[in-house]
Design a protein around this motif. Structure first.
Motif, PDB file in Angstrom:
ATOM      1  N   LEU A 263       2.160  16.000   8.985  1.00 22.31           N
ATOM      2  CA  LEU A 263       2.154  15.263   7.750  1.00 22.31           C
ATOM      3  C   LEU A 263       2.491  13.727   7.830  1.00 22.31           C
ATOM      4  N   ALA A 264       3.471  13.340   8.702  1.00 22.94           N
ATOM      5  CA  ALA A 264       3.467  11.785   8.962  1.00 22.94           C
ATOM      6  C   ALA A 264       2.240  11.130   9.610  1.00 22.94           C
ATOM      7  N   PHE A 265       1.680  12.002  10.621  1.00 18.28           N
ATOM      8  CA  PHE A 265       0.461  11.512  11.111  1.00 18.28           C
ATOM      9  C   PHE A 265      -0.751  11.117  10.185  1.00 18.28           C
ATOM     10  N   LEU A 266      -1.061  11.946   9.254  1.00 26.01           N
ATOM     11  CA  LEU A 266      -2.165  11.763   8.170  1.00 26.01           C
ATOM     12  C   LEU A 266      -1.695  10.555   7.288  1.00 26.01           C
ATOM     13  N   ALA A 267      -0.405  10.615   6.858  1.00 26.12           N
ATOM     14  CA  ALA A 267      -0.012   9.468   6.079  1.00 26.12           C
ATOM     15  C   ALA A 267      -0.446   8.128   6.620  1.00 26.12           C
ATOM     16  N   ALA A 268       0.363   8.074   7.802  1.00 23.51           N
ATOM     17  CA  ALA A 268      -0.114   6.960   8.629  1.00 23.51           C
ATOM     18  C   ALA A 268      -1.438   6.438   8.921  1.00 23.51           C
ATOM     19  N   GLU A 269      -2.326   7.385   9.228  1.00 24.10           N
ATOM     20  CA  GLU A 269      -3.500   7.028   9.425  1.00 24.10           C
ATOM     21  C   GLU A 269      -4.113   6.514   8.290  1.00 24.10           C
ATOM     22  N   ILE A 270      -3.893   7.030   7.076  1.00 27.85           N
ATOM     23  CA  ILE A 270      -4.572   6.507   5.953  1.00 27.85           C
ATOM     24  C   ILE A 270      -3.913   5.090   5.681  1.00 27.85           C
ATOM     25  N   LEU A 271      -2.528   4.948   5.821  1.00 32.32           N
ATOM     26  CA  LEU A 271      -1.862   3.750   5.198  1.00 32.32           C
ATOM     27  C   LEU A 271      -2.058   2.539   6.474  1.00 32.32           C
TER      28      LEU A 271
ATOM     29  N   TYR B 133       6.140  20.827   1.067  1.00 34.37           N
ATOM     30  CA  TYR B 133       5.822  19.407   1.960  1.00 34.37           C
ATOM     31  C   TYR B 133       5.499  18.210   0.872  1.00 34.37           C
ATOM     32  N   GLU B 134       5.908  17.059   1.266  1.00 39.07           N
ATOM     33  CA  GLU B 134       5.832  15.801   0.602  1.00 39.07           C
ATOM     34  C   GLU B 134       6.040  14.794   1.748  1.00 39.07           C
ATOM     35  N   ALA B 135       5.299  14.054   1.427  1.00 42.36           N
ATOM     36  CA  ALA B 135       4.994  12.519   2.204  1.00 42.36           C
ATOM     37  C   ALA B 135       4.992  11.422   1.071  1.00 42.36           C
ATOM     38  N   LYS B 136       5.764  10.461   1.369  1.00 42.54           N
ATOM     39  CA  LYS B 136       5.479   9.227   0.581  1.00 42.54           C
ATOM     40  C   LYS B 136       5.568   7.974   1.699  1.00 42.54           C
ATOM     41  N   MET B 137       4.755   7.220   1.657  1.00 43.56           N
ATOM     42  CA  MET B 137       4.791   6.295   2.690  1.00 43.56           C
ATOM     43  C   MET B 137       4.205   4.834   2.134  1.00 43.56           C
ATOM     44  N   ILE B 138       4.868   3.998   2.562  1.00 39.94           N
ATOM     45  CA  ILE B 138       4.648   2.553   1.684  1.00 39.94           C
ATOM     46  C   ILE B 138       4.499   1.459   2.775  1.00 39.94           C
ATOM     47  N   LEU B 139       3.774   0.550   2.845  1.00 43.09           N
ATOM     48  CA  LEU B 139       3.661  -0.624   4.209  1.00 43.09           C
ATOM     49  C   LEU B 139       4.230  -1.737   3.067  1.00 43.09           C
TER      50      LEU B 139
ATOM     51  N   THR C  97       0.931  -1.278  -0.019  1.00 46.04           N
ATOM     52  CA  THR C  97      -0.124   0.021  -0.118  1.00 46.04           C
ATOM     53  C   THR C  97       0.791   1.356   0.061  1.00 46.04           C
ATOM     54  N   LYS C  98       0.365   2.360  -0.600  1.00 42.41           N
ATOM     55  CA  LYS C  98       1.344   3.357  -1.036  1.00 42.41           C
ATOM     56  C   LYS C  98       0.207   4.834  -0.800  1.00 42.41           C
ATOM     57  N   ILE C  99       1.002   5.603  -0.008  1.00 45.62           N
ATOM     58  CA  ILE C  99       0.452   7.068   0.120  1.00 45.62           C
ATOM     59  C   ILE C  99       1.213   7.934  -0.413  1.00 45.62           C
ATOM     60  N   VAL C 100       0.947   8.985  -1.000  1.00 45.05           N
ATOM     61  CA  VAL C 100       1.512  10.301  -1.302  1.00 45.05           C
ATOM     62  C   VAL C 100       0.785  11.230  -0.927  1.00 45.05           C
ATOM     63  N   ILE C 101       1.393  12.536  -0.253  1.00 46.23           N
ATOM     64  CA  ILE C 101       0.875  13.628   0.138  1.00 46.23           C
ATOM     65  C   ILE C 101       1.580  14.799  -0.464  1.00 46.23           C
ATOM     66  N   LYS C 102       1.093  15.615  -1.214  1.00 45.08           N
ATOM     67  CA  LYS C 102       1.910  16.620  -1.885  1.00 45.08           C
ATOM     68  C   LYS C 102       0.789  17.665  -2.647  1.00 45.08           C
ATOM     69  N   ASN C 103       0.942  18.846  -2.363  1.00 46.56           N
ATOM     70  CA  ASN C 103       0.119  19.853  -3.193  1.00 46.56           C
ATOM     71  C   ASN C 103      -1.366  19.754  -3.005  1.00 46.56           C
ATOM     72  N   GLN C 104      -1.630  19.731  -1.744  1.00 46.92           N
ATOM     73  CA  GLN C 104      -3.036  19.667  -1.359  1.00 46.92           C
ATOM     74  C   GLN C 104      -3.986  18.247  -1.617  1.00 46.92           C
ATOM     75  N   GLN C 105      -3.115  17.161  -1.974  1.00 49.73           N
ATOM     76  CA  GLN C 105      -4.006  15.988  -2.528  1.00 49.73           C
ATOM     77  C   GLN C 105      -3.097  14.909  -1.811  1.00 49.73           C
ATOM     78  N   ILE C 106      -4.095  13.962  -1.702  1.00 46.79           N
ATOM     79  CA  ILE C 106      -3.415  12.778  -0.868  1.00 46.79           C
ATOM     80  C   ILE C 106      -3.935  11.641  -2.063  1.00 46.79           C
ATOM     81  N   TRP C 107      -2.939  10.842  -2.300  1.00 45.28           N
ATOM     82  CA  TRP C 107      -2.901   9.707  -3.358  1.00 45.28           C
ATOM     83  C   TRP C 107      -2.861   8.507  -2.670  1.00 45.28           C
ATOM     84  N   LEU C 108      -3.782   7.478  -2.782  1.00 52.14           N
ATOM     85  CA  LEU C 108      -3.723   6.205  -2.001  1.00 52.14           C
ATOM     86  C   LEU C 108      -3.596   5.179  -3.325  1.00 52.14           C
ATOM     87  N   ASN C 109      -2.494   4.406  -3.537  1.00 53.69           N
ATOM     88  CA  ASN C 109      -2.353   3.503  -4.458  1.00 53.69           C
ATOM     89  C   ASN C 109      -2.456   4.198  -5.887  1.00 53.69           C
TER      90      ASN C 109
END
Length: 179
Positions: A53-61, A171-177, A2-14
């Motif tokens: 930023l990390a919190f929001l990405a982790a919540e979704i992931l 800001y930018e977050a990329k998070m992968i499980l 599973t992958k999350i990307v947060i950047k430019n006021q958008q969140i992408w899930l997979n």
């Protein structure tokens, strides 16, 4: 995976748009996302921007992971380019102010990059391995190798690798499980 990307006021899930906000600043975006996710966690509003930023990405992931189970064993391996420079600058500004003789402990606590690891760990009750690296860019291959080592050596059953970087509103977050 599973992958999350947060950047430019958008969140992408997979690679599918999960959330979008028309706000122009991260503070408003993060609050709107927090409300959208319907999270009850008052401490969120006290966090620095990088931890949010990390919190929001982790919540979704991690939303489908039962992190309250004792043997969940999810490790965290994060990286970024700017360490905690955003909070460091705020802290430096506060100690140079003639009006404020004592710096704010609420700002000082976030002058370490790995504090966002702690925020995610506390929220999800993670008591496993964690590491925070500073690099010029997100080296997904290197972090994946480290994650696989943790899994192969039975130090974790799953690993969250992430790039979580925040500086002066950029800001930018990329998070992968990885499991």
């Amino acid at each position: 995976m599973t992958k999350i990307v947060i950047k430019n006021q958008q969140i992408w899930l997979n690679d599918v748009l999960f959330f979008e906000d028309e706000s122009t600043d991260f503070n408003t975006f993060s609050k709107n996302c927090f409300k959208f996710l319907n999270i009850n966690y008052p401490k969120f509003y006290k966090m620095d921007q990088q931890s949010k930023l990390a919190f929001l990405a982790a919540e979704i992931l991690l939303k489908d992971e039962n992190t309250l189970v004792e043997d969940q064993d999810i490790a965290l391996v994060f990286a970024n380019k700017n360490s905690s420079l955003d909070s460091d600058l705020k802290h430096s500004e506060s100690i140079q102010s003639k009006d404020e003789i004592f710096p704010s402990p609420a700002v000082f606590v976030y002058t370490l990059a790995n504090i966002c690891l702690g925020e995610v760990s506390i929220r999800h009750h993670l008591k496993t391995e964690n590491a925070f690296f500073i690099a010029n860019n997100f080296n997904e291959n290197q972090l994946t190798k480290y994650a696989n080592y943790l899994i192969d050596s039975h130090r974790a059953k799953k690993v969250v690798i992430a790039w979580v970087d925040f500086l002066l509103g950029d800001y930018e977050a990329k998070m992968i499980l990885i499991d």
